[in-house]
Design an enzyme around this catalytic site. Structure first.
Site, PDB file in Angstrom:
ATOM      1  N   THR A  22       0.852  -1.187   0.000  1.00 58.19           N
ATOM      2  CA  THR A  22       0.000   0.000   0.000  1.00 58.19           C
ATOM      3  C   THR A  22       0.886   1.235   0.000  1.00 58.19           C
ATOM      4  O   THR A  22       1.967   1.253   0.590  1.00 58.19           O
ATOM      5  CB  THR A  22      -0.954   0.025   1.209  1.00 58.19           C
ATOM      6  OG1 THR A  22      -0.213   0.221   2.425  1.00 58.19           O
ATOM      7  CG2 THR A  22      -1.740  -1.281   1.302  1.00 58.19           C
ATOM      8  N   GLY A  23       0.432   2.275  -0.680  1.00 57.07           N
ATOM      9  CA  GLY A  23       1.290   3.440  -0.840  1.00 57.07           C
ATOM     10  C   GLY A  23       2.547   3.100  -1.611  1.00 57.07           C
ATOM     11  O   GLY A  23       3.622   3.628  -1.340  1.00 57.07           O
ATOM     12  N   GLY A  24       2.406   2.235  -2.600  1.00 57.11           N
ATOM     13  CA  GLY A  24       3.561   1.744  -3.345  1.00 57.11           C
ATOM     14  C   GLY A  24       3.942   2.603  -4.534  1.00 57.11           C
ATOM     15  O   GLY A  24       4.742   2.181  -5.366  1.00 57.11           O
ATOM     16  N   SER A  26       5.387   5.683  -4.363  1.00 56.70           N
ATOM     17  CA  SER A  26       6.500   6.600  -4.134  1.00 56.70           C
ATOM     18  C   SER A  26       7.267   6.190  -2.884  1.00 56.70           C
ATOM     19  O   SER A  26       6.814   5.336  -2.111  1.00 56.70           O
ATOM     20  CB  SER A  26       6.002   8.047  -3.971  1.00 56.70           C
ATOM     21  OG  SER A  26       5.234   8.189  -2.790  1.00 56.70           O
ATOM     22  N   GLY A  27       8.436   6.802  -2.686  1.00 61.00           N
ATOM     23  CA  GLY A  27       9.185   6.655  -1.445  1.00 61.00           C
ATOM     24  C   GLY A  27       9.519   5.229  -1.075  1.00 61.00           C
ATOM     25  O   GLY A  27       9.907   4.406  -1.911  1.00 61.00           O
ATOM     26  N   ILE A  28       9.365   4.922   0.217  1.00 55.82           N
ATOM     27  CA  ILE A  28       9.672   3.585   0.732  1.00 55.82           C
ATOM     28  C   ILE A  28       8.816   2.526   0.053  1.00 55.82           C
ATOM     29  O   ILE A  28       9.279   1.426  -0.253  1.00 55.82           O
ATOM     30  CB  ILE A  28       9.492   3.554   2.258  1.00 55.82           C
ATOM     31  CG1 ILE A  28      10.568   4.407   2.949  1.00 55.82           C
ATOM     32  CG2 ILE A  28       9.545   2.127   2.791  1.00 55.82           C
ATOM     33  CD1 ILE A  28      10.324   4.626   4.437  1.00 55.82           C
ATOM     34  N   GLY A  29       7.552   2.840  -0.185  1.00 55.34           N
ATOM     35  CA  GLY A  29       6.659   1.872  -0.812  1.00 55.34           C
ATOM     36  C   GLY A  29       7.122   1.461  -2.191  1.00 55.34           C
ATOM     37  O   GLY A  29       7.164   0.269  -2.525  1.00 55.34           O
ATOM     38  N   SER A 147       7.485   3.632  13.015  1.00 52.58           N
ATOM     39  CA  SER A 147       8.378   4.788  13.050  1.00 52.58           C
ATOM     40  C   SER A 147       9.061   4.840  14.403  1.00 52.58           C
ATOM     41  O   SER A 147       8.457   4.514  15.428  1.00 52.58           O
ATOM     42  CB  SER A 147       7.612   6.092  12.833  1.00 52.58           C
ATOM     43  OG  SER A 147       8.450   7.218  13.051  1.00 52.58           O
ATOM     44  N   TYR A 160       1.247  11.909  15.267  1.00 55.48           N
ATOM     45  CA  TYR A 160       1.907  10.939  14.389  1.00 55.48           C
ATOM     46  C   TYR A 160       2.538   9.812  15.203  1.00 55.48           C
ATOM     47  O   TYR A 160       2.364   8.630  14.879  1.00 55.48           O
ATOM     48  CB  TYR A 160       2.972  11.665  13.565  1.00 55.48           C
ATOM     49  CG  TYR A 160       3.813  10.771  12.684  1.00 55.48           C
ATOM     50  CD1 TYR A 160       3.287  10.190  11.540  1.00 55.48           C
ATOM     51  CD2 TYR A 160       5.156  10.527  12.991  1.00 55.48           C
ATOM     52  CE1 TYR A 160       4.063   9.382  10.723  1.00 55.48           C
ATOM     53  CE2 TYR A 160       5.936   9.721  12.175  1.00 55.48           C
ATOM     54  CZ  TYR A 160       5.396   9.155  11.050  1.00 55.48           C
ATOM     55  OH  TYR A 160       6.158   8.353  10.249  1.00 55.48           O
TER      56      TYR A 160
END
Length: 259
Positions: A22-24, A26-29, A147, A160
């Site tokens: 999920t959230g794949g 950009s970034g870490i995803g 995190s 957060y």
């Protein structure tokens, strides 16, 4: 004497496996999705932005699937599960990566910030796992993106950090519920990483440089991590190499919360 070069006959670690990130987009995803694909997996990615989804799918190749899905929206988890079911997809690994990071001091937090953060980071994650559970194969792995903010008490990160602490707790309780099916749940908790997320913290642009420098000074390795370094930890926990690791947290932070 004749020397023969032998070619390895070992298949990639994720050959004939399907993974969801999920959230794949950009970034870490995206870094994680690319590593899974490089190791033979069929990869499914989700994200809210169609443009970045299309670009990520182009990098991942024709065998990948890209589904527009908002992790914080009501009904999104069921819609995602229904879309995968319609395609006959079952899953061997899931990386719950989609997240929201907005920092504010105590007096600056309103209900909208609280609700947006928990809707994506906690509610979205929980109900995604619930909806996807019937699609998980025996031996599947679930990795939650935590995190180190859950541990270090950084000013202005209260909402957060609380949402990420909730995810770390979920890894333990859901592990206890799913272990009977051979499903492992673990957490990867990154420290500061160079991703587009830092531009979405709600911090004015003219303050981002000073913020980044201040954070970097607190990291024993004196640098930010990279998405690929976090992705490697996710791929490891998703693989058979981590078959005896259940309900734990792997911290990837350059020593920031440890030293």
């Amino acid at each position: 004497m004749t020397t023969q070069t032998q070619t390895s006959s070992f298949a990639p670690r994720f050959a004939n496996k399907t993974v969801l990130v999920t959230g794949g987009n950009s970034g870490i995803g995206l870094a994680t999705a690319l590593q899974f694909a490089a190791q033979g997996a069929r990869v499914v990615i989700t994200g809210r932005d169609q443009t970045t989804l299309d670009a990520a799918k182009a990098q991942l190749g024709d065998n990948a699937m890209a589904l527009r899905n908002d992790a914080g929206a009501s009904g999104s988890a069921k819609a995602l599960a229904a879309a995968l079911t319609a395609e006959g997809v079952t899953l061997d690994a899931v990386f719950i990566n989609a997240g929201l990071a907005k920092f504010a001091p105590l007096e600056g937090v309103d209900e909208a910030l609280w609700d947006d953060t928990f809707n994506v980071n906690v509610k979205g994650a929980f109900f995604a796992i619930q909806a996807l559970s019937p699609l998980l194969n025996t031996g599947a792995a679930i990795i939650l993106n935590g995190s180190i903010n859950a541990h270090i008490g950084m000013p202005n990160s209260s909402v957060y950090a609380a949402s990420k602490a909730a995810l770390i707790s979920l890894a333990k309780t859901l592990s206890a519920e799913l272990v009977g099916r051979g499903i492992r749940v673990n957490v990867v908790s990154p420290g500061p990483v160079t991703t587009p997320l830092y531009g979405k913290l709600g911090v004015p642009a003219d303050q981002l440089g000073a913020l980044a420098a201040g954070i970097q000074a607190q990291i024993p390795l004196k640098r930010f991590g990279t998405p690929d370094e976090v992705a490697s930890a996710v791929v490891y926990l998703s693989s058979p190499d981590a078959a005896f690791i259940v309900g734990t947290e792997l911290i990837v932070d350059g020593g920031m919360s440890q030293l």
